[in-house]
Design a protein around this motif. Structure first.
Motif, PDB file in Angstrom:
ATOM      1  N   THR A   1      -4.669   9.845  -2.234  1.00 24.55           N
ATOM      2  CA  THR A   1      -5.559  10.631  -3.083  1.00 24.55           C
ATOM      3  C   THR A   1      -5.096  10.699  -4.523  1.00 24.55           C
ATOM      4  O   THR A   1      -5.837  11.103  -5.401  1.00 24.55           O
ATOM      5  CB  THR A   1      -5.627  12.069  -2.535  1.00 24.55           C
ATOM      6  OG1 THR A   1      -4.285  12.508  -2.300  1.00 24.55           O
ATOM      7  CG2 THR A   1      -6.391  12.122  -1.238  1.00 24.55           C
TER       8      THR A   1
ATOM      9  N   GLY B   1      -4.030   4.210   8.128  1.00 23.83           N
ATOM     10  CA  GLY B   1      -4.103   5.659   7.996  1.00 23.83           C
ATOM     11  C   GLY B   1      -5.435   5.981   7.369  1.00 23.83           C
ATOM     12  O   GLY B   1      -6.126   5.090   6.865  1.00 23.83           O
ATOM     13  N   LYS B   2      -5.756   7.269   7.364  1.00 24.15           N
ATOM     14  CA  LYS B   2      -7.061   7.651   6.836  1.00 24.15           C
ATOM     15  C   LYS B   2      -7.153   7.300   5.352  1.00 24.15           C
ATOM     16  O   LYS B   2      -6.318   7.744   4.559  1.00 24.15           O
ATOM     17  CB  LYS B   2      -7.276   9.150   7.043  1.00 24.15           C
ATOM     18  CG  LYS B   2      -8.674   9.599   6.725  1.00 24.15           C
ATOM     19  CD  LYS B   2      -8.863  11.044   7.125  1.00 24.15           C
ATOM     20  CE  LYS B   2     -10.228  11.522   6.711  1.00 24.15           C
ATOM     21  NZ  LYS B   2     -10.476  12.886   7.160  1.00 24.15           N
ATOM     22  N   ASN B   3      -8.109   6.484   5.010  1.00 21.63           N
ATOM     23  CA  ASN B   3      -8.343   6.044   3.635  1.00 21.63           C
ATOM     24  C   ASN B   3      -7.209   5.173   3.069  1.00 21.63           C
ATOM     25  O   ASN B   3      -7.134   4.988   1.857  1.00 21.63           O
ATOM     26  CB  ASN B   3      -8.551   7.242   2.694  1.00 21.63           C
ATOM     27  CG  ASN B   3      -9.848   7.960   2.994  1.00 21.63           C
ATOM     28  OD1 ASN B   3     -10.812   7.320   3.404  1.00 21.63           O
ATOM     29  ND2 ASN B   3      -9.871   9.264   2.843  1.00 21.63           N
ATOM     30  N   TYR B   4      -6.342   4.664   3.908  1.00 20.46           N
ATOM     31  CA  TYR B   4      -5.226   3.870   3.399  1.00 20.46           C
ATOM     32  C   TYR B   4      -5.670   2.464   3.004  1.00 20.46           C
ATOM     33  O   TYR B   4      -5.337   1.965   1.942  1.00 20.46           O
ATOM     34  CB  TYR B   4      -4.095   3.791   4.437  1.00 20.46           C
ATOM     35  CG  TYR B   4      -3.258   5.060   4.556  1.00 20.46           C
ATOM     36  CD1 TYR B   4      -3.662   6.248   3.965  1.00 20.46           C
ATOM     37  CD2 TYR B   4      -2.060   5.047   5.256  1.00 20.46           C
ATOM     38  CE1 TYR B   4      -2.910   7.399   4.086  1.00 20.46           C
ATOM     39  CE2 TYR B   4      -1.287   6.196   5.380  1.00 20.46           C
ATOM     40  CZ  TYR B   4      -1.716   7.368   4.799  1.00 20.46           C
ATOM     41  OH  TYR B   4      -0.953   8.493   4.912  1.00 20.46           O
TER      42      TYR B   4
ATOM     43  N   GLU C   1      -8.544   1.429   2.245  1.00 14.53           N
ATOM     44  CA  GLU C   1      -9.399   1.523   1.064  1.00 14.53           C
ATOM     45  C   GLU C   1      -8.546   1.635  -0.194  1.00 14.53           C
ATOM     46  O   GLU C   1      -8.871   1.073  -1.239  1.00 14.53           O
ATOM     47  CB  GLU C   1     -10.316   2.755   1.160  1.00 14.53           C
ATOM     48  CG  GLU C   1     -11.302   2.721   2.327  1.00 14.53           C
ATOM     49  CD  GLU C   1     -10.741   3.395   3.557  1.00 14.53           C
ATOM     50  OE1 GLU C   1      -9.566   3.137   3.905  1.00 14.53           O
ATOM     51  OE2 GLU C   1     -11.466   4.178   4.199  1.00 14.53           O
TER      52      GLU C   1
ATOM     53  N   GLU D   1       1.770  12.997   8.093  1.00 12.64           N
ATOM     54  CA  GLU D   1       2.361  12.956   9.433  1.00 12.64           C
ATOM     55  C   GLU D   1       3.486  13.969   9.574  1.00 12.64           C
ATOM     56  O   GLU D   1       3.616  14.635  10.605  1.00 12.64           O
ATOM     57  CB  GLU D   1       2.940  11.566   9.700  1.00 12.64           C
ATOM     58  CG  GLU D   1       1.980  10.597  10.295  1.00 12.64           C
ATOM     59  CD  GLU D   1       2.716   9.323  10.672  1.00 12.64           C
ATOM     60  OE1 GLU D   1       2.856   9.057  11.869  1.00 12.64           O
ATOM     61  OE2 GLU D   1       3.175   8.623   9.751  1.00 12.64           O
TER      62      GLU D   1
END
Lengths: 215, 304, 267, 665
Positions: free
Chosen positions: D188, D437-440, D442, D551
């Motif tokens: 982010t 991972g989430k949004n990784y 991208e 994590e």
């Protein structure tokens, strides 16, 4: 003698002296099921599957830009293990231009002994008459070198150069260096010889004729 | 104190100054070098390129003879021979098949107990102590210590700790007051294996080495291998051809420098054998014009 | 009066001890242990090369303990057993006096463990050659030959437990062989029962045996028992570098973990 | 006379497809003492349990053997069944004929026979069983959190917010850990310190949290619910109560050139220092090794300039003992040096830096106040080469495993660099990109597509200096393995994440297990990922394996919830499987004491009527004993027995193995 030399110079793979064990290993070679990577494992103990294609060997190789196939690609081709790729590996210029400087092995994160594999591939390449024609000079030099020590037990530079030139048909290369070497006392005309030269010949006889080249 | 000595073909051929200087250095340190009787060529790149067992048997014969002579250690000044002898000994120790097959081939008993020293091992172990107070002002020249491949690689075989940035030669030279430069090509390959078959490659590889040493302000390249030295010294034609300019930075054997420190003359150390001249007798290098001319003319001729 | 008797007399005279255990001549022309509880008997006290029994074996006996203040005539192995049982919390500094006999047969009075440690360090002797030779011979046997050798030896055992009785380190009030629920070791002198007993005994002494050899000397059928414990000690010394009977604060290698301990010997 | 019932479970097809369950029941019925024997498809099901209950009533059973799965799975189930019929639950034993027979052997007579043997062994055990009663132990509702990085902070806040006391110890002078050193966070790009520092302050101000910075665990005794931890509070030579954090002392210190740990040695600090402006607690510490006063007693500038009089050169380390009921280990990770990679020139060339150092160069609180400048000459680098896997996935020189976070932070570094130096070029040498991972994924694509970061698939062989430039020699394996030489101004090495050098000794102090890389081991990789094998001790964050921030935080909350669940009880019920010593036969050699891993063996003096000590014997603390049985094996006189696994029980089990007679088979 001269004719024979010329013929071999044109195609070192036809040199029966270094491949007369073909008959002995013929049966095995005919057994097409054994892929080159298995042979590599049997003869050198090296597992090509260890390689994860990071390319550090190629990156560190001082001669990678001289090679037709990059060192890591050699391992990749072996990993795939098809007949076509095995042939491609054995007929590559790469295996001959390799200087055995060991940088690839020293840098490899997986400690694949590429120099040992290359040594084996060279002898296998000759055995299968697949040696790259571009490597004739290099192979001829190795043969001239071995010829020289087979005869006298020690390297006789002058003889080596002459022998190599005959094989390579490139008499004039290095001739310019020779006079200054002589004036600096670095080139001798009379070969130094090992007294027990028959023993050296025995060693050649027993190794070249009885051994595949690997372990 | 007696130590075995394996000169190898180079020291009896293209590098007589290496042998002469090593012998005198040993003498100064009160060590007697006993040449292995009737030694043979180690087989070099040619043997291991063509046949593994041959590449073990040829060096092993020498080691077996040395053992028979009752020698415990053998100095192998040529880095290429050192590598081959060490390889053969190692394979003999590790590979049972080699142990079983070797005896009938070399027809000599071999136990594998002998220790192999390269020239740096030898200098560190037997000469370093004798070098106390040998610092000399005349050595105010910057050295580029060049190790090449086989003194350090493969690290597992040579047991070298800092194989990519070794500092052993630097430490030895420091003892006689020579400072060394920090440079990047200490262990790069000079191309010796293809010296005759692909001289162009030697020109390129050795050229890069010479260029970096020069760029970083070295006055001389110090080597511990006759193959390296002969490439860097004699192949100036191909090197200058690659670099597209002339270079007169000399390449000298470490033993020649240590010999000087022990008080031998440059003649004793056979400085005259070097293609690119160097002298410590005055503060400047003797840029022998004749020699330079010869270098230049050679460059031209090779280009043709 | 000998020097030994002088020391003993002084101990009695100044009231330091109530009981002294030493050696005297017996009716069979040999020597045996003598328990002296007053200075009148001191003239029976002797020491010569026949006095080999390790008298420390009596230290833990309740009948001895009830005397309170004790003194022992001990040679090197006896002193080693003092330190070993000290490391096992069986004897405390000051629990007894020790009249130590050095290798020339001269007595001296030792009172604390430090003195004993120094005495041992200064009076080290080598194990008898015969024993070492036998040990080497057995170690050079194949595994099968060794098994046969010990099976033959153990077959002679009559389960008299003399080996246990003379051992200064066999001080358990309840020996494993005396337990019958469960019956770990069968009591009869069958091949398996004999093997059980001698293996259990050797393992219980591994790394603890101080090598006095009393077990072997006491054995009526001449089983070279000391070899088992000596060899186990050797293995332990190789792996962990420790030797029993040298220090009062000896850390038993099999129960004390040191960071530098090798863990790769178990294959 | 025992009346034993045998119940063989088919476990659906799990057992029955390999073992002839009916035959096992039949063979078992012939064992003396067995009065009832049967088989059933699912013994753990309701009808199966009823079957056992009915049989207990009908045949007046005194003991039960269930041949089924692992006791780890269903022993509590069947013991409850037996207890509901009024029998002491410890008269119920399970024979594991699934994991030990059907799952590991082929179908056949021999497997069935092994199952029958297993049953017979357990029948013999039950015959020798004795009633045992659970042990109740109290719980100290105070947690010890070791490590004040983001994981330790999160765990402390969660536990404290549930109303429990927390002692948070941190070995550095300030909490915050590695996260405090980071510039911005992936994926982010929010500012690391901005999101962390509020949490740090919350910790400092929380009424339930006692923060002990500059402290380390000295030793740990006890067991779940009842630990006793000794903490070494290192002398910081500052009276923390008097110090008001004005910072004058740090300005006056004449020693100013000590490499700054917080800035990954990119900056300098004085000998008395606060690690970073937002430090919690905001109290300085004197670095004794570099302080002139401690070296030669000649300087007291800080002391003379402290208006609060808080400098105390005589302060000593303090050992503080605390009672805690649970422990969260959150000690984090460290960066492996790159000395083992001489070919990359780290240490030799100033402009070859580690990822963490680059992080400090990017950070607005860093030595360059957030401007990317090379360490050698302070110039803005126009070409930066990033080398991924500099140590990771390299069994020859580094570590074998993947450090997990480097792909992401390298993408982030390149991206941030491009944002700060828009005309600069960033090249990344990589082997694989691990962006799971989430949004990784991208995020990585964004680096390539929007920020023009050049990814080159291949490894770097060597970095060397030439004419003031760093030459990076690598290869592009996607371009037919073409050698690549890049002239860079700066090289950033994504070095490996490794366990702390003292991780092994901490694990030994805490009696928790660790793997070959010295990361602490979880009790089960799938089902108990935050607990250790030692009850009451949980793990959070990168001390277990390399982890990123989300994590670590998730695991910290999980560890906290385990702790809170433990603290929700007033008494803990423990199985009575503990050792007991026989004080009449014990000779007091205390071999047991030296081998007990739980320090559960104490010395007890036995006295006669007059008060004279007769002997000293071993006595086992039933609260501390974990029933491991090591003492039993070591006791030469067999004076220790393990309840539930007594010598007699085990002996009869072993003896039963030799008693297979023809008639049973």
């Amino acid at each position: 003698m001269q004719n024979n030399m010329t013929e071999i110079a044109e195609n070192p793979s036809k040199d029966t002296y270094y491949s007369n064990d073909l008959q002995k290993w013929g049966a095995e070679i005919k057994n097409k099921d054994i892929s080159l990577k298995e042979l590599v494992f049997n003869e050198t103990g090296e597992k090509v599957s260890l390689c994860y294609q990071c390319g550090k060997c190629t990156a560190g190789c001082p001669l990678s830009d001289e090679m037709d196939i990059a060192p890591n690609t050699i391992l990749r081709l072996l990993q795939i293990g098809s007949k076509e790729y095995d042939r491609k590996v054995l007929s590559s210029y790469t295996i001959w231009v390799c200087l055995s400087c060991e940088t690839c092995m020293a840098r490899c994160p997986k400690e694949v002994d590429l120099p040992a594999i290359t040594d084996f591939l060279r002898s296998e390449s000759i055995r299968r008459h697949l040696a790259n024609r571009k490597a004739n000079n290099i192979i001829n030099f190795h043969k001239a070198f071995l010829h020289s020590i087979r005869g006298s037990g020690r390297l006789y530079e002058f003889g080596l150069v002459i022998g190599y030139k005959l094989r390579a048909k490139n008499l004039f290369q290095d001739v310019l260096l020779a006079p200054s070497m002589i004036t600096h006392g670095k080139l001798k005309f009379i070969p130094a010889k090992v007294k027990n030269s028959s023993q050296i010949k025995e060693i050649f006889q027993k190794t070249i004729n009885n051994n595949r080249g690997g372990k | 104190m007696k130590i075995g000595y394996f000169p190898g073909c180079s020291l009896h051929g293209t590098a007589p100054e290496y042998e002469a200087s090593l012998k005198l250095v040993a003498k100064a340190a009160d060590i007697e070098l006993v040449e292995i009787e009737d030694w043979n060529c180690c087989g070099a790149t040619a043997a291991h390129s063509m046949n593994r067992m041959l590449s073990i048997a040829l060096p092993a014969r020498n080691l077996a003879i040395a053992e028979k002579m009752g020698l415990e250690e053998v100095v192998v000044p040529c880095a290429a021979c050192y590598s081959r002898l060490l390889f053969a000994l190692n394979e003999f120790k590790l590979d049972e098949k080699v142990r079983m097959n070797l005896q009938p081939i070399i027809e000599t008993e071999f136990k594998g107990n002998i220790k192999i020293l390269n020239v740096l091992d030898f200098l560190e172990k037997y000469v370093m102590d004798a070098l106390k107070n040998k610092v000399d002002d005349k050595f105010k020249k910057k050295a580029a210590c060049y190790y090449g491949c086989l003194l350090v690689r493969p690290p597992k075989l040579t047991n070298s700790e800092r194989w990519d940035d070794p500092l052993r030669m630097e430490a030895i030279l420091k003892k006689i007051g020579i400072d060394s430069i920090d440079w990047s090509f200490k262990t790069e390959c000079c191309g010796a294996g293809l010296s005759i078959a692909r001289t162009d490659i030697v020109g390129k590889l050795s050229g890069k080495i010479i260029e970096d040493a020069k760029d970083r302000g070295a006055d001389m390249i110090v080597t511990a291998c006759p193959m390296c030295q002969s490439n860097l010294d004699m192949r100036r034609g191909a090197i200058n051809n690659y670099l597209k300019k002339d270079n007169n930075i000399p390449a000298i054997f470490i033993t020649q420098l240590i010999g000087l420190a022990f008080g031998y003359s440059e003649k004793d150390m056979q400085f005259d054998k070097l293609f690119v001249p160097i002298s410590f007798s005055n503060n400047n290098f003797s840029n022998n014009n004749d020699n330079l001319k010869m270098q230049k003319s050679k460059v031209k001729e090779v280009k043709v | 009066m000998t020097e030994l008797q002088n020391i003993a007399k002084k101990l009695f005279d100044d009231g330091s001890i109530n009981l002294l255990i030493g050696y005297s001549n017996n009716e069979n022309g040999g020597t045996s242990a003598i328990f002296i509880d007053n200075s009148a008997d001191i003239d029976k006290l002797i020491y010569n090369e026949n006095c080999h029994q390790n008298l420390m074996v009596y230290f833990q006996k309740p009948e001895v303990k009830k005397f309170g203040k004790l003194a022992f005539v001990v040679s090197l192995p006896g002193l080693k057993s003092v330190l070993e049982i000290a490391s096992e919390n069986q004897i405390k500094d000051g629990d007894a006096y020790f009249i130590a006999i050095d290798k020339d047969g001269n007595p001296s009075l030792l009172q604390d463990f430090h003195q004993i440690e120094d005495f041992i360090t200064n009076n080290q002797t080598k194990p008898p050659m015969g024993l070492l030779k036998l040990m080497e011979k057995i170690n050079n046997m194949t595994r099968e030959e060794r098994w046969q050798y010990w099976t033959d030896e153990f077959s002679k055992c009559i389960k008299c437990y003399a080996c246990r009785s003379v051992c200064p380190l066999c001080y358990c009030t309840q020996c494993i062989t005396d337990i019958n629920i469960p019956q770990w070791i069968s009591t009869e002198s069958s091949p398996i029962g004999n093997l059980d007993w001698h293996i259990a005994r050797a393992m219980h002494l591994a790394g603890r045996c101080i090598g006095c050899g009393e077990c072997m000397k006491a054995c009526p059928v001449d089983i070279p028992l000391a070899l088992l414990t000596a060899n186990l000690n050797k293995s332990i010394a190789i792996h962990f570098g420790d030797e029993p009977g040298m220090k009062a604060d000896y850390k038993y290698p099999l129960s004390h973990y040191k960071l530098e301990d090798k863990e790769n010997f178990i294959r | 006379m025992a009346r034993i019932g045998v119940f063989i479970c088919h476990c659906g097809e799990n057992i029955a497809s390999t073992v002839d369950c009916g035959k096992v029941a039949e063979i078992s019925s012939k064992i003396p003492g067995v009065v009832f024997s049967t088989d059933y498809k699912y013994m753990c099901s309701d009808p199966g349990q009823t079957l056992i209950k009915d049989a207990i009533k009908k045949y007046k059973l005194t003991g039960v053997v269930v041949g089924a799965c692992s006791p780890r799975m269903h022993e509590p189930t069947f013991r409850k069944v037996v207890a509901s019929e009024g029998i002491n639950p410890f008269f119920c034993e399970m024979a594991n004929i699934r994991e030990h027979c059907s799952w590991v052997h082929p179908k056949g007579e021999e497997t069935t026979q092994k199952a029958a043997d297993t049953i017979r062994i357990l029948v013999e055990k039950v015959r020798n069983n004795e009633p045992l009663y659970p042990i109740k132990v109290p719980v100290t509702k105070r947690a010890l959190v070791i490590g004040g990085g983001i994981a330790g902070i999160q765990a402390s806040l969660d536990i404290a917010n549930a109303g429990n006391e927390v002692i948070l110890i941190e070995k550095e002078p300030s909490i915050g850990g590695h996260m405090a050193q980071l510039s911005e966070t992936f994926p982010t790009l929010d500012c690391s310190q901005c999101i962390l520092t509020p949490r740090m302050v919350e910790v400092a101000q929380h009424p339930n949290i006692t923060l002990m910075s500059y402290s380390e665990v000295e030793s740990l005794e006890g067991f779940i619910g009842n630990f006793k931890a000794t903490i070494r509070k290192k002398a910081r030579f500052i009276n923390e109560e008097l110090c008001n954090g004005c910072g004058d002392c740090t300005l006056k210190c004449p020693i100013k050139k000590i490499p700054d740990e917080f800035n990954a040695e990119m900056g300098k600090r004085p000998a008395i220092y606060v690690p970073f402006p937002q430090a919690v607690p905001n109290k300085p510490v004197i670095d004794k090794d570099n302080c002139t006063h401690f070296k030669n007693g000649k300087c007291q500038f800080c002391k003379t300039n402290c208006s609060a009089g808080a400098i105390d050169f005589d302060q000593q380390d303090q050992l503080i003992t605390v009672d805690v009921g649970a422990i969260v280990v959150a000690t984090g990770f460290t960066i492996k040096g790159t000395d083992f990679f001489p070919e990359y020139g780290y240490g030799k060339y100033k402009d070859v830096v580690t990822g963490l150092q680059f992080e400090r160069l990017l950070s607005s609180s860093g030595p360059t106040l957030g401007e990317v400048r090379r360490p050698s000459d302070g110039k803005v680098p126009k070409k930066v080469v990033f080398i991924a896997c500099a140590g990771s996935r390299d069994p020859a020189k580094g570590i074998e495993y993947c450090s997990k976070i480097c792909c992401m932070y390298t993408a982030k570094h390149a991206m941030l660099y491009k944002h700060k130096v828009p005309d600069g070029e960033a090249d990344i040498f990589y082997m694989d990109i691990r962006a799971g991972g989430k949004n990784y994924e991208e995020f990585v694509r964004r680096a390539v597509e929007e920020d023009d970061v050049n990814y080159i698939r291949g490894r770097v062989s060597k970095v060397y200096e030439k004419n003031g430039k760093l030459i990076v020699r690598g290869v592009d394996t996607l371009l037919n393995s073409t050698p690549v030489e890049i002239e860079a101004d700066m090289v950033v090495l994504a070095t490996a994440s490794v366990a702390h050098s003292d991780a092994e000794s901490l694990a030994q102090k805490l009696h928790i297990s660790y793997d070959s890389y010295n990361f602490f081991s979880e009790a089960h990789p799938k089902l108990r990922p935050v607990e250790t094998n030692t009850a009451g001790i949980t793990l959070a964050g990168a001390c277990q394996a390399p982890k990123d921030i989300p994590e670590s935080v998730a695991q910290a909350s999980a560890a906290a919830s385990k702790t809170i669940a433990l603290f929700s009880q007033d008494l803990l019920t423990r199985e009575p499987i503990i050792a007991v010593s026989n004080k009449s036969t014990c000779v007091g050699c205390f071999l047991c004491q030296s081998v007990c891993p739980y320090l559960a063996i104490e010395r007890e003096e036995i006295k006669d009527r007059n008060g004279n000590i007769i002997k000293t014997v071993a006595s086992i603390n039933s609260g501390l004993c974990q029933g491991c049985g090591t003492c039993v094996a070591f006791c030469r006189s067999k004076s220790i027995d393990l309840q539930g696994y007594t010598n007699n029980q085990v002996f009869s089990e072993v003896s039963a193995l030799f008693e297979r007679s023809e008639e049973y088979v």
